[in-house]
Design a protein around this motif. Structure first.
Motif, PDB file in Angstrom:
ATOM      1  N   VAL A 124       4.047  13.028  -1.821  1.00  0.00           N
ATOM      2  CA  VAL A 124       4.678  11.831  -1.252  1.00  0.00           C
ATOM      3  C   VAL A 124       4.529  11.823   0.266  1.00  0.00           C
ATOM      4  O   VAL A 124       4.129  10.819   0.876  1.00  0.00           O
ATOM      5  CB  VAL A 124       6.178  11.769  -1.631  1.00  0.00           C
ATOM      6  N   VAL A 125       4.843  12.953   0.896  1.00  0.00           N
ATOM      7  CA  VAL A 125       4.771  13.045   2.359  1.00  0.00           C
ATOM      8  C   VAL A 125       3.332  12.871   2.842  1.00  0.00           C
ATOM      9  O   VAL A 125       3.067  12.156   3.813  1.00  0.00           O
ATOM     10  CB  VAL A 125       5.351  14.388   2.840  1.00  0.00           C
ATOM     11  N   PHE A 176       6.819   2.013  10.953  1.00  0.00           N
ATOM     12  CA  PHE A 176       7.554   3.168  10.451  1.00  0.00           C
ATOM     13  C   PHE A 176       8.939   2.761   9.947  1.00  0.00           C
ATOM     14  O   PHE A 176       9.444   3.322   8.970  1.00  0.00           O
ATOM     15  CB  PHE A 176       7.684   4.224  11.554  1.00  0.00           C
ATOM     16  N   GLU A 177       9.543   1.770  10.620  1.00  0.00           N
ATOM     17  CA  GLU A 177      10.878   1.325  10.225  1.00  0.00           C
ATOM     18  C   GLU A 177      10.843   0.598   8.884  1.00  0.00           C
ATOM     19  O   GLU A 177      11.724   0.801   8.033  1.00  0.00           O
ATOM     20  CB  GLU A 177      11.469   0.426  11.309  1.00  0.00           C
ATOM     21  N   ILE A 178       9.846  -0.274   8.684  1.00  0.00           N
ATOM     22  CA  ILE A 178       9.835  -1.077   7.447  1.00  0.00           C
ATOM     23  C   ILE A 178       9.447  -0.240   6.228  1.00  0.00           C
ATOM     24  O   ILE A 178       9.762  -0.624   5.099  1.00  0.00           O
ATOM     25  CB  ILE A 178       8.905  -2.296   7.571  1.00  0.00           C
ATOM     26  N   THR A 179       8.775   0.898   6.449  1.00  0.00           N
ATOM     27  CA  THR A 179       8.389   1.746   5.310  1.00  0.00           C
ATOM     28  C   THR A 179       9.365   2.905   5.097  1.00  0.00           C
ATOM     29  O   THR A 179       9.225   3.646   4.126  1.00  0.00           O
ATOM     30  CB  THR A 179       6.982   2.317   5.514  1.00  0.00           C
ATOM     31  N   ALA A 180      10.348   3.053   5.994  1.00  0.00           N
ATOM     32  CA  ALA A 180      11.281   4.181   5.892  1.00  0.00           C
ATOM     33  C   ALA A 180      12.095   4.123   4.599  1.00  0.00           C
ATOM     34  O   ALA A 180      12.356   5.156   3.976  1.00  0.00           O
ATOM     35  CB  ALA A 180      12.208   4.204   7.107  1.00  0.00           C
ATOM     36  N   GLN A 181      12.499   2.917   4.179  1.00  0.00           N
ATOM     37  CA  GLN A 181      13.302   2.790   2.964  1.00  0.00           C
ATOM     38  C   GLN A 181      12.523   3.245   1.739  1.00  0.00           C
ATOM     39  O   GLN A 181      13.046   3.942   0.864  1.00  0.00           O
ATOM     40  CB  GLN A 181      13.752   1.337   2.783  1.00  0.00           C
ATOM     41  N   GLU A 223       0.828  -1.203   0.000  1.00  0.00           N
ATOM     42  CA  GLU A 223       0.000   0.000   0.000  1.00  0.00           C
ATOM     43  C   GLU A 223       0.870   1.263   0.000  1.00  0.00           C
ATOM     44  O   GLU A 223       0.563   2.239  -0.697  1.00  0.00           O
ATOM     45  CB  GLU A 223      -0.939   0.006   1.209  1.00  0.00           C
ATOM     46  N   THR A 224       1.965   1.216   0.782  1.00  0.00           N
ATOM     47  CA  THR A 224       2.867   2.366   0.814  1.00  0.00           C
ATOM     48  C   THR A 224       3.488   2.602  -0.557  1.00  0.00           C
ATOM     49  O   THR A 224       3.543   3.730  -1.046  1.00  0.00           O
ATOM     50  CB  THR A 224       3.978   2.153   1.854  1.00  0.00           C
ATOM     51  N   SER A 225       3.944   1.516  -1.181  1.00  0.00           N
ATOM     52  CA  SER A 225       4.552   1.630  -2.503  1.00  0.00           C
ATOM     53  C   SER A 225       3.554   2.173  -3.514  1.00  0.00           C
ATOM     54  O   SER A 225       3.879   3.046  -4.329  1.00  0.00           O
ATOM     55  CB  SER A 225       5.071   0.257  -2.949  1.00  0.00           C
ATOM     56  N   ALA A 226       2.312   1.663  -3.447  1.00  0.00           N
ATOM     57  CA  ALA A 226       1.295   2.111  -4.399  1.00  0.00           C
ATOM     58  C   ALA A 226       0.949   3.583  -4.205  1.00  0.00           C
ATOM     59  O   ALA A 226       0.811   4.337  -5.172  1.00  0.00           O
ATOM     60  CB  ALA A 226       0.043   1.246  -4.249  1.00  0.00           C
TER      61      ALA A 226
END
Length: 558
Positions: A196-197, A319-324, A182-185
């Motif tokens: 983006v933010v 938050f950590e896994i989506t930070a990249q 979902e974050t990538s999309a």
């Protein structure tokens, strides 16, 4: 004989208990079931089950049975209470009185007889049983036989606990994959840095307990790109602060998350950061670095809380896994912005060169000719007044031509008049004007759109805004997927004030009874968005379609 029968009954109960705990995969209900069954197995009155927290080197009570409520969540280090004593030795412990424990955590139960049994899994202690009998109502002492029974039960409990942990881990992995997708999309389709933010904060932070801020380093400053807070919601107002390296930067450069329970008491917190958090009234802070592989740190995701807070890994993990992904998206948009700026500079340079050429080819040549004529006019006038007059006339003619050329160049330099947005047209001229402007701006000769609004009466802004967005989406779907020759949009106001929007095409259509799958008319996220808008207005949305005979979307509101 009675002893044998008792053992057989106990074995039967143990078999039933093992079947019971083997069927439960959710850890919390499983632990409650385990501690209750442990008490029933040996005829005890109350009990606890704790799990070992290896990182903090302690046992935390995770479930209780007929125990004081304050026992739930209690944490015992090695040697503290019954759990800590068993954790330190790794061996079962039987006490005639709970009060014999060096540091009892439940003094009111001091007279109870208790058993502490470790739960082992592959040569590692993962948990603990604490089982007791009430000194007043069930004063029988617990025995070595009870220890043996509970030790056997602990082996099966360990298997059930590990299975539940594996199940929880798989569920967490699925949730992580969903969040990453979902974050990538969301951020992948965002065009600018603010978009983006906003997409990131709306997806990952919104609805949580913590304020979340996204920052980026720029030219010796920290730039706040956006923030979300429980009290204020999303805020994309840009702010800038001077940046100086401090004691936290080395760990952040290495990609480590820094979690601070209280900035006022943590000795590693720089004074500047302590002052900022004091002014904001948010003492708890977590800094998650935004890094690109092989590049310097780009910025941070900053979480904060209004109270002193001991951060848990599960809170920080999303938050950590989506930070990249966020870091990659921000870096990509930054590079695009730089290229756009360079492109603008090149365009400005090329435009200046064009203007210089035009000036040289037109105005400059005219001025040069005027100068030559002016230099010879006096002599010509003395020699022949008629010739002098002709030359003055020629000067006037050339000056007017030069003035016209100059005005034309100045007109080219003026920026075009800004076109109103769809929302601005909605607010000032209403739905029909906004929809007509949108259809003109997106016109496609291969798929013309006909709009009939002859029977429409203006409605409230909220209604017109929703109908405008729905019409946009429905027309876009028809253009992209229906392979239509013509699209018809109709707006009408019926008796009773009901507004009806119809978008119909003569395209390929689809089978409405077919299983939910990617459809040729493009229904999916767009249809969900349309339904949400209609639902908010208390209206209805219907879609009808037949293969080969087109699709019709009808919305009724009011």
């Amino acid at each position: 004989m009675e002893t044998v029968e008792a053992l057989l009954r106990q074995q039967e109960v143990l078999r039933a208990v093992i079947e019971s705990i083997s069927s439960e995969l959710n850890l919390r209900p499983l632990l409650t079931r385990i501690v209750r069954h442990a008490c029933e197995l040996i005829g005890a009155d109350n009990g606890t089950i704790g799990l070992v927290d290896e990182r903090r080197d302690l046992v935390r009570t995770e479930a209780i049975w007929q125990m004081p409520e304050n026992e739930l969540g209690a944490e015992m280090a090695r040697g503290v209470g019954l759990a800590g004593t068993v954790y330190a030795s790794g061996k079962p412990l039987v006490l005639a009185r709970y009060g014999q424990v060096e540091t009892p955590t439940q003094p009111k139960l001091a007279e109870n007889s208790v058993i502490g049994v470790p739960i082992w899994w592959r040569e590692k202690m993962i948990g603990f049983f604490g089982i007791g009998t009430d000194a007043l109502h069930n004063p029988r002492p617990l025995t070595a036989q009870d220890v043996e029974t509970l030790t056997l039960f602990a082996r099966h409990a360990a298997v059930a606990i590990e299975n539940a942990r594996l199940y929880a881990a798989s569920e967490t992995a699925l949730e992580e994959m969903k969040l990453l997708y979902e974050t990538s999309a969301k951020i992948g389709t965002a065009h600018s840095t603010p978009e983006v933010v906003a997409a990131y904060l709306n997806l990952v932070a919104t609805g949580g307990r913590f304020a979340c801020t996204v920052t980026r380093y720029e030219a010796g400053e920290v730039r706040i790109l956006g923030r979300w807070a429980p009290a204020t919601g999303l805020d994309l107002t840009p702010l800038r602060y001077p940046y100086q390296r401090d004691s936290l930067d080395e760990a952040l450069d290495q990609g480590q998350t820094i979690a601070i329970a209280d900035v006022h008491t943590d000795p590693l917190v720089p004074e500047t950061l302590r002052r900022i958090q004091a002014e904001s009234g948010r003492p708890a802070l977590a800094l998650i670095p935004l890094r690109i592989a092989g590049a310097a740190r780009l910025g941070h995701v900053i979480l904060s809380h209004s109270q002193v807070h001991l951060w848990d890994e599960t809170e920080l993990h999303p938050f950590e896994i989506t930070a990249q992904q966020l870091a990659s998206a921000l870096d990509s948009r930054l590079q695009q912005e730089r290229l756009a700026t360079q492109g603008q500079q090149v365009a400005i340079f090329e435009e200046r060169q064009r203007i210089a050429r035009d000036l040289h080819d037109s105005v400059t040549q005219l001025l040069f000719t005027m100068t030559l004529i002016a230099q010879t006019t006096t002599t010509a006038w003395k020699r022949d007044p008629d010739e002098g007059e002709r030359r003055v006339g020629r000067l006037v003619e050339l000056s007017q031509t030069a003035l016209s050329e100059m005005r034309a160049l100045l007109a080219e330099l003026r920026p075009p008049a800004p076109q109103p947005t769809g929302r601005e047209l909605l607010e000032t001229k209403g739905l029909i004007a906004a929809l007509e402007a949108h259809l003109r701006a997106t016109s496609d000769e291969s798929t013309p759109v006909a709009l009939d609004s002859s029977r429409y009466r203006p409605a409230a802004f909220a209604t017109e805004h929703a109908l405008y967005r729905i019409a946009q989406e429905a027309v876009a779907n028809a253009r992209k997927h229906a392979k239509a020759q013509q699209i018809f949009v109709t707006l009408a106001t019926r008796r009773g004030g009901t507004t009806v929007l119809t978008v119909q095409d003569d395209g390929i259509g689809f089978d409405t009874k077919a299983p939910a799958a990617p459809r040729p008319d493009g229904t999916g996220m767009g249809l969900s968005s349309m339904r949400e808008r209609v639902d908010k207005l208390g209206g209805t949305l219907t879609m009808s379609s037949t293969p080969g005979r087109g699709t019709k979307v009808e919305v009724r509101v009011g």
